[in-house]
Write an enzyme that holds these catalytic residues in place. Structure first.
Site, PDB file in Angstrom:
ATOM      1  CD  GLU A 143     -12.111  -6.285   1.102  1.00 38.18           C
ATOM      2  OE1 GLU A 143     -11.663  -6.382   2.258  1.00 38.18           O
ATOM      3  OE2 GLU A 143     -13.124  -5.641   0.829  1.00 38.18           O
ATOM      4  N   PRO A 144      -6.921  -8.923  -1.070  1.00 42.16           N
ATOM      5  CG  PRO A 144      -5.721  -9.922  -2.798  1.00 42.16           C
ATOM      6  CD  PRO A 144      -7.104  -9.510  -2.406  1.00 42.16           C
ATOM      7  NE  ARG A 192       0.104 -10.001   6.274  1.00 44.57           N
ATOM      8  CZ  ARG A 192       0.447  -9.194   7.287  1.00 44.57           C
ATOM      9  NH1 ARG A 192       1.701  -8.856   7.440  1.00 44.57           N
ATOM     10  NH2 ARG A 192      -0.454  -8.769   8.159  1.00 44.57           N
ATOM     11  NE  ARG A 246       3.835  -6.220   9.296  1.00 42.97           N
ATOM     12  CZ  ARG A 246       4.160  -7.470   9.559  1.00 42.97           C
ATOM     13  NH1 ARG A 246       5.394  -7.880   9.399  1.00 42.97           N
ATOM     14  NH2 ARG A 246       3.260  -8.319   9.972  1.00 42.97           N
ATOM     15  CE1 TYR A 295      -0.018  -4.832  14.361  1.00 36.98           C
ATOM     16  CE2 TYR A 295       1.699  -4.559  12.713  1.00 36.98           C
ATOM     17  CZ  TYR A 295       0.479  -4.197  13.234  1.00 36.98           C
ATOM     18  OH  TYR A 295      -0.257  -3.229  12.625  1.00 36.98           O
ATOM     19  CB  CYS A 324      14.748   8.348  21.929  1.00 35.39           C
ATOM     20  SG  CYS A 324      15.052   8.569  23.648  1.00 35.39           S
ATOM     21  CD  GLU A 325       9.291   4.970  22.039  1.00 34.44           C
ATOM     22  OE1 GLU A 325       8.864   3.970  22.652  1.00 34.44           O
ATOM     23  OE2 GLU A 325       8.602   5.925  21.701  1.00 34.44           O
ATOM     24  CE1 TYR A 330      -1.837  -3.388   6.043  1.00 28.90           C
ATOM     25  CE2 TYR A 330      -0.839  -5.553   5.762  1.00 28.90           C
ATOM     26  CZ  TYR A 330      -1.921  -4.717   5.646  1.00 28.90           C
ATOM     27  OH  TYR A 330      -3.101  -5.201   5.148  1.00 28.90           O
TER      28      TYR A 330
HETATM   29  N1  LLP Z   1      -9.673  -5.993   3.851  1.00 29.12           N
HETATM   30  C1  LLP Z   1      -9.897  -5.426   5.047  1.00 29.12           C
HETATM   31  C2  LLP Z   1     -11.247  -4.989   5.378  1.00 29.12           C
HETATM   32  C3  LLP Z   1      -8.837  -5.259   5.956  1.00 29.12           C
HETATM   33  O1  LLP Z   1      -9.074  -4.716   7.140  1.00 29.12           O
HETATM   34  C4  LLP Z   1      -7.529  -5.673   5.601  1.00 29.12           C
HETATM   35  C5  LLP Z   1      -6.409  -5.493   6.507  1.00 29.12           C
HETATM   36  C6  LLP Z   1      -7.341  -6.249   4.325  1.00 29.12           C
HETATM   37  C7  LLP Z   1      -8.440  -6.395   3.482  1.00 29.12           C
HETATM   38  C8  LLP Z   1      -6.013  -6.724   3.847  1.00 29.12           C
HETATM   39  O2  LLP Z   1      -5.564  -7.811   4.578  1.00 29.12           O
HETATM   40  P1  LLP Z   1      -4.216  -8.574   4.187  1.00 29.12           P
HETATM   41  O3  LLP Z   1      -4.393  -9.242   2.864  1.00 29.12           O
HETATM   42  O4  LLP Z   1      -3.156  -7.556   4.102  1.00 29.12           O
HETATM   43  O5  LLP Z   1      -4.001  -9.542   5.290  1.00 29.12           O
HETATM   44  N2  LLP Z   1      -0.635  -3.627   9.927  1.00 29.12           N
HETATM   45  C9  LLP Z   1      -0.803  -5.060  10.142  1.00 29.12           C
HETATM   46  C10 LLP Z   1      -1.916  -5.638   9.292  1.00 29.12           C
HETATM   47  C11 LLP Z   1      -3.234  -4.921   9.464  1.00 29.12           C
HETATM   48  C12 LLP Z   1      -4.301  -5.467   8.572  1.00 29.12           C
HETATM   49  C13 LLP Z   1      -5.503  -4.588   8.578  1.00 29.12           C
HETATM   50  N3  LLP Z   1      -6.540  -4.988   7.676  1.00 29.12           N
HETATM   51  C14 LLP Z   1       0.519  -5.763   9.897  1.00 29.12           C
HETATM   52  O6  LLP Z   1       1.515  -5.089   9.617  1.00 29.12           O
HETATM   53  O7  LLP Z   1       0.609  -6.977  10.032  1.00 29.12           O
END
Ligand code: LLP
Length: 426
Positions: free
Chosen positions: A281-282, A284, A319, A323, A350-351, A379
């Site tokens: 499930e990519p 990012r 982000r 983070y 304003c932060e 994101y």
């Molecule tokens: N599958 C599930 C169940 C997830 O919760 C997520 C991300 C993904 C797939 C996708 O993961 P990825 O390939 O993107 O790593 N907002 C944060 C990242 C939150 C990720 C949440 N879940 C950021 O900006 O780093």
């Protein structure tokens, strides 16, 4: 012309994306502006597909929910990981077949579960409460609910604590030691068809080792589930593969991930005599490096630090604030000029925490310059808000030098769109 990072090029001191000059895009569409390179989306998806030719790749819609991007990926044969009815609706509308959608989430509403069953998409079940609700819905509607359980595999990941999801204390998933019992209960409940197993250990993970550990733990559980006589059609290992936000950073690619986890997956399934589909499930990796956030310099202030005040704030890219994430900064209209000064790039919100980048060596920056924040496709817009009375900006898609608006900028009217006054305040 030379390449600055991946698909981004520099020509005549200007930053180019997908063959389009960013300074011209900023003139044409205004700033702030998100710009995505369609070709790069396809390249990234292909890298996953080629590394995992037998797996199904479910794009994580939360990373970037722009309809055009979902459409590009649908045409490439992607499935979707959706986390809300909104994402489900968009994925189907984009043309992703329902058989290739998994409805995820740790706290779904009864309405969302009802929709998932009605529309015939698989559900990743996160609790026993949810399982029982699904069973009731399935009985009522006469449609079986195909489910997986989201497992909490208790794997620690070297990433920011806010995006580590497979720890024992995380809110996601069913504790590993309860999983077999939960499948047993599921197999006895009316209307429930357990057919998969799912986990996700975190995001922006820069090492393959945690994925191998998660695969081993998942395959131990698969063995227990198979012993119950359940026919597992898929094993969904979630996602989490990181990208090199810093220039020159070495990070694993989809092929490295495949080399690390496929031997475990293939050996264990072969030993069990089963052939479930592997799902990944990519989010990012597919979209992060495809996109720039272009933002204009409103002011340069020489104070305790050299502050560059730009017209985007954390309402558009949260982000770094949330983070402490690093995003590479390029002065888009001075992209090949040598660094001369150290600057801190801040937004107009304003932060105090509204900082995009701290202490960066950049060419001399002046009011009117154009700043590009790199790798903002994942994101970025999807986590945007209207905080501080700021309408969201437009998104543009480029391909081979041509550009199209894929989301128009909000205006002041959008701040008021859903607001109502009670009669006594008229
Ligand atoms: N599958 C599930 C169940 C997830 O919760 C997520 C991300 C993904 C797939 C996708 O993961 P990825 O390939 O993107 O790593 N907002 C944060 C990242 C939150 C990720 C949440 N879940 C950021 O900006 O780093």
């Amino acid at each position: 012309m030379f390449t600055i990072k991946n698909h981004l090029e520099v020509k005549n001191n200007h930053l180019l994306i997908g063959g389009a000059d960013t300074t011209a895009l900023a003139e044409q569409y205004g700033t702030p502006l998100y710009v995505t390179n369609e070709t790069r989306v396809v390249e990234n998806f292909s890298a996953y597909r080629n590394a995992f030719p037998k797996a199904d790749i479910y794009y994580a819609a939360k990373a970037n929910g722009s309809f055009a991007i979902m459409r590009i990926l649908a045409r490439q044969g992607a499935g979707a990981d959706v986390f809300s009815y909104g994402e489900l609706y968009m994925a189907l509308l984009a043309g992703i077949p329902r058989e290739k959608i998994l409805f995820n989430g740790n706290s779904k509403t009864d309405f969302e579960l009802q929709k998932a069953v009605e529309l015939g998409v698989k559900v990743s079940v996160d609790s026993k409460d949810e399982l029982r609700t699904l069973s009731e819905i399935a009985e009522r509607t006469g449609k079986a609910a195909e489910i997986a359980f989201r497992v909490n595999p208790d794997v620690s990941t070297p990433t920011h604590p806010k995006i580590s999801t497979g720890l024992r204390i995380s809110k996601f998933g069913i504790p590993a030691e309860e999983v077999i019992d939960t499948y047993r209960e599921a197999s006895e409940l009316p209307g429930i068809a357990p057919c998969g197993i799912h986990c996700h250990i975190g995001s922006q993970i820069l090492d393959t080792e945690p994925f191998v550990e998660a695969t081993q733990k998942m395959m131990d559980l698969v063995e227990g589930v198979v012993e119950l006589g359940i026919n597992l059609k898929f094993v969904d290992m979630g996602s989490g593969l990181g990208i090199p936000y810093k220039k020159g950073e070495k990070t694993p690619k989809p092929q490295d991930l495949a080399n690390a986890i496929l031997p475990v997956f293939n050996d264990r399934t072969k030993a069990l005599g089963i052939s479930p589909k592997l799902i990944l499930e990519p989010g990012r990796y597919i979209v992060a490096d495809t996109t720039l956030l272009l933002t204009r310099v409103n002011t340069v202030k020489i104070a305790a630090k050299n502050f560059v005040g730009v017209d985007a704030g954390f309402n558009l890219l949260i982000r770094p604030t949330m983070y402490d994430s690093y995003h590479h900064v390029v002065v888009a209209n001075k992209a090949s000029s040598p660094p001369e000064e150290t600057y801190t790039i801040v937004g107009p919100i304003c932060e105090t925490g509204d900082i995009f980048a701290k202490d960066r060596e950049l060419p001399r920056v002046e009011k009117g310059d154009l700043i590009a924040l790199l790798d903002t496709g994942a994101y970025g817009f999807s986590m945007s808000s209207q905080y501080n009375g700021r309408p969201r900006c437009a998104e543009v898609l480029v391909k081979d030098g041509e550009s199209d608006v894929i989301r128009s900028a909000e205006g002041i009217e959008d701040l008021m769109a859903k607001q109502r006054l009670p009669a006594r305040l008229m």
